[in-house]
Design a protein around this motif. Structure first.
Motif, short mmCIF file in Angstrom:
data_model
loop_
_atom_site.label_atom_id
_atom_site.label_comp_id
_atom_site.label_asym_id
_atom_site.label_seq_id
_atom_site.Cartn_x
_atom_site.Cartn_y
_atom_site.Cartn_z
N ALA A 145 -5.32 49.36 -32.01
CA ALA A 145 -6.17 48.51 -32.87
C ALA A 145 -6.91 47.47 -32.04
N GLN A 146 -6.21 46.94 -31.02
CA GLN A 146 -6.84 45.94 -30.15
C GLN A 146 -8.04 46.54 -29.43
N ARG A 147 -7.90 47.76 -28.96
CA ARG A 147 -9.02 48.42 -28.28
C ARG A 147 -10.17 48.67 -29.25
N MET A 148 -9.83 49.12 -30.48
CA MET A 148 -10.86 49.37 -31.49
C MET A 148 -11.70 48.12 -31.77
N VAL A 149 -10.99 46.99 -31.96
CA VAL A 149 -11.68 45.75 -32.34
C VAL A 149 -12.43 45.15 -31.16
N ASN A 150 -11.76 45.05 -30.01
CA ASN A 150 -12.31 44.28 -28.89
C ASN A 150 -13.29 45.05 -28.01
N MET A 151 -13.14 46.38 -27.95
CA MET A 151 -14.00 47.15 -27.05
C MET A 151 -14.96 48.06 -27.78
N GLU A 152 -14.54 48.56 -28.95
CA GLU A 152 -15.38 49.54 -29.63
C GLU A 152 -16.06 48.99 -30.87
N GLY A 153 -15.67 47.79 -31.29
CA GLY A 153 -16.38 47.12 -32.38
C GLY A 153 -16.08 47.66 -33.77
N TYR A 154 -14.90 48.24 -33.96
CA TYR A 154 -14.50 48.71 -35.30
C TYR A 154 -13.36 47.86 -35.83
N LEU A 155 -13.33 47.69 -37.17
CA LEU A 155 -12.17 47.05 -37.80
C LEU A 155 -11.27 48.13 -38.37
N PRO A 156 -9.99 48.13 -38.04
CA PRO A 156 -9.12 49.18 -38.58
C PRO A 156 -8.86 49.05 -40.08
N GLY A 157 -8.99 47.84 -40.64
CA GLY A 157 -8.75 47.64 -42.07
C GLY A 157 -8.92 46.19 -42.44
N LYS A 158 -8.60 45.86 -43.69
CA LYS A 158 -8.82 44.49 -44.19
C LYS A 158 -7.52 43.75 -44.52
N LYS A 159 -6.55 44.51 -45.05
CA LYS A 159 -5.27 43.91 -45.46
C LYS A 159 -4.20 44.48 -44.56
N ILE A 160 -3.64 43.64 -43.72
CA ILE A 160 -2.84 44.15 -42.60
C ILE A 160 -1.37 43.75 -42.75
N VAL A 161 -0.48 44.70 -42.45
CA VAL A 161 0.93 44.37 -42.22
C VAL A 161 1.24 44.77 -40.78
N ILE A 162 2.01 43.92 -40.09
CA ILE A 162 2.36 44.21 -38.69
C ILE A 162 3.88 44.36 -38.61
N LEU A 163 4.33 45.46 -38.04
CA LEU A 163 5.76 45.68 -37.82
C LEU A 163 6.07 45.42 -36.35
N GLY A 164 6.94 44.44 -36.10
CA GLY A 164 7.30 44.10 -34.72
C GLY A 164 6.62 42.82 -34.28
N SER A 165 7.38 41.94 -33.62
CA SER A 165 6.80 40.65 -33.21
C SER A 165 6.70 40.57 -31.69
N GLY A 166 6.41 41.73 -31.06
CA GLY A 166 6.10 41.70 -29.62
C GLY A 166 4.78 40.97 -29.42
N ASP A 167 4.48 40.67 -28.17
CA ASP A 167 3.28 39.85 -27.90
C ASP A 167 1.99 40.48 -28.41
N ILE A 168 1.86 41.81 -28.31
CA ILE A 168 0.60 42.44 -28.76
C ILE A 168 0.49 42.30 -30.29
N GLY A 169 1.61 42.45 -30.99
CA GLY A 169 1.59 42.31 -32.45
C GLY A 169 1.19 40.90 -32.86
N LEU A 170 1.73 39.90 -32.17
CA LEU A 170 1.41 38.50 -32.50
C LEU A 170 -0.06 38.22 -32.23
N ILE A 171 -0.54 38.70 -31.08
CA ILE A 171 -1.94 38.45 -30.71
C ILE A 171 -2.88 39.14 -31.69
N MET A 172 -2.49 40.34 -32.16
CA MET A 172 -3.33 41.05 -33.14
C MET A 172 -3.29 40.39 -34.52
N ALA A 173 -2.19 39.71 -34.84
CA ALA A 173 -2.13 38.96 -36.11
C ALA A 173 -3.23 37.89 -36.10
N ARG A 174 -3.35 37.18 -35.00
CA ARG A 174 -4.40 36.16 -34.88
C ARG A 174 -5.79 36.80 -34.82
#
Length: 424
Positions: A145-174
């Motif tokens: 999802a990070q690659r989609m948003v930051n490099m390819e310019g797509y949004l994966p969705g609008k209402k998000i649930v994140i499973l896991g609180s690793g650093d990538i998950g936290l950064i993607m929440a923001r």
């Protein structure tokens, strides 16, 4: 491109590979080849557009692409360092031949005097955590999802649930919140977060994103597209507790459920592996079980900061250059490092005191959150060293330095352990 002989072949052109190449060049290696499968060097940092990188290594705050650029700038104009991008390494052999393929060179075989493995790590997927249900669209790993948003310019969705609180998950929440999406919740199966404290604060608390600790997902709803999930509280054995289920609406589920060192090539080369780190067993100079083959960065163990990846890679590059110039390290006493109480693993796993300059740095992770505590290093019941800490957490790597004089006193395996200090 026939079979060519290089001083050092580096598999992977991310921050580990680039740092190792620069360090090897600084230490006298002459012919260095870096092989990178992506279109450009820099590795995963290219998609990490947030800041917070480089505080230790470059002594300033950089974004991910900024850090990658710094690493690349150090090697780009050096005639001794050749970087081939768009090049997939197919095999690494114990005789230090590397087979790779690329659109411009076709199938090629190169021979190294030494090899440094810097393939990084990959994400665990839905299959690894076995969530039951259909396979609808809208389930992504956080990094994808990070690659989609930051490099390819797509949004994966609008209402998000994140499973896991690793650093990538936290950064993607923001990141998703900043893009105007609604992050409904972050769920974490452990009773503590697995990310850096600063990411907890800057990515969740600052944006009022709810965090459910000791929770997991028991079902994904929707057939064509995700339309919700069922969450449940888990017990001490991480099994869902019946009766605690609740539903959350969402159109996208991001998984941040851990990283695995990318070690297919390592295994295939017959290099001994550590079941705790899922990476190669390494010596104090980052050499693996095959003499002249080194490994560093996330392919050895998953780091929390890229600065430490660069530090480890500087050591690997210097060690590989020394191997080329001076030959194999002499066979001497080898001490095993053993993870004791509360310690998940240590890197390195083996130390040759005779080859240690002044001290050896040991990196490790604890298995749970600790308050005021002490790290002990013992040999056969004798305590050789003790280090105090105010707090430690599994999401943050710990580092200790063991001086050579101390290592020379050891006559067997060294155990690294943690114990809480009870206030009097």
């Amino acid at each position: 491109m026939g079979e060519q002989l290089y001083d050092i072949i580096i598999v992977g052109g991310g921050p580990a590979g680039l740092s190792a190449a620069y360090s090897a060049w600084q230490n006298g290696a002459k012919k260095i080849l870096v092989l990178e499968r992506d279109r450009e060097a820099g590795g995963i940092l290219q998609q990490c557009i947030h800041n917070g990188f480089g505080l230790h290594h470059f002594k300033e705050e950089l974004t991910g692409p900024g850090y990658a650029q710094r690493c690349y700038d150090l090697v780009k104009d050096k005639p001794e360092i050749e970087i081939l991008v768009d090049t997939m390494v197919l095999s690494v052999n114990p005789d230090k031949t590397v087979t790779a393929v690329s659109p411009s060179h076709g199938l090629m075989k190169v021979q190294g005097k030494t090899i440094i493995l810097t393939m990084g790590c990959r994400e665990r997927t839905r299959g690894a955590i076995r969530i039951p249900g259909y396979r609808p669209a809208g389930v992504f790993t956080a990094g994808a999802a990070q690659r989609m948003v930051n490099m390819e310019g797509y949004l994966p969705g609008k209402k998000i649930v994140i499973l896991g609180s690793g650093d990538i998950g936290l950064i993607m929440a923001r990141r998703m919140t900043l893009e105007g999406c609604k992050v409904q919740a972050v769920l974490e199966i452990c009773p503590f977060s697995n990310g850096l404290t600063r990411n907890m604060v800057q990515c969740l608390y600052d944006y009022d994103i709810p965090l459910y600790l000791s929770h997991t997902i028991t079902a994904i709803h929707g057939k064509d597209r995700v339309n919700g999930i069922t969450a449940a509280k888990v017990d001490d054995h991480m099994k869902p507790i019946p009766g605690t289920e609740f539903d959350i609406d969402c159109d996208t589920l991001l998984l941040s459920v851990g990283l695995i060192p990318e070690n297919e090539l390592t295994r295939q080369a017959g290099i001994p592996m550590d079941p705790h780190t899922k990476g190669a067993v390494v010596y104090e100079n980052m050499e693996t079980g095959i003499p002249g083959v080194f490994a560093c960065g996330n392919v050895v163990h998953v780091h929390d900061l890229v600065d430490f990846v660069s530090g480890e890679s500087d050591l690997a590059g210097a060690s590989a250059a020394a191997y080329v110039l001076k030959g194999e390290a002499a066979d001497t006493v080898v001490l095993d490092l053993v993870p004791g109480n509360g310690v998940g693993y240590t890197v390195p796993q083996r130390v040759r005191p005779a080859d240690v300059d002044r001290s050896v740095n040991i990196s490790f992770r604890v298995r749970q959150n600790y308050g005021p505590s002490q790290i002990t290093v013992t040999c056969g019941g004798r305590q050789l060293a003790r280090f105090k800490r105010q707090r430690m957490a599994p999401g943050e790597m710990e580092h200790i330095a063991l001086p050579k004089v101390l290592l020379e006193k050891a006559d067997g395996p060294l155990t690294v352990a943690v114990e809480e200090v009870i206030a009097e």
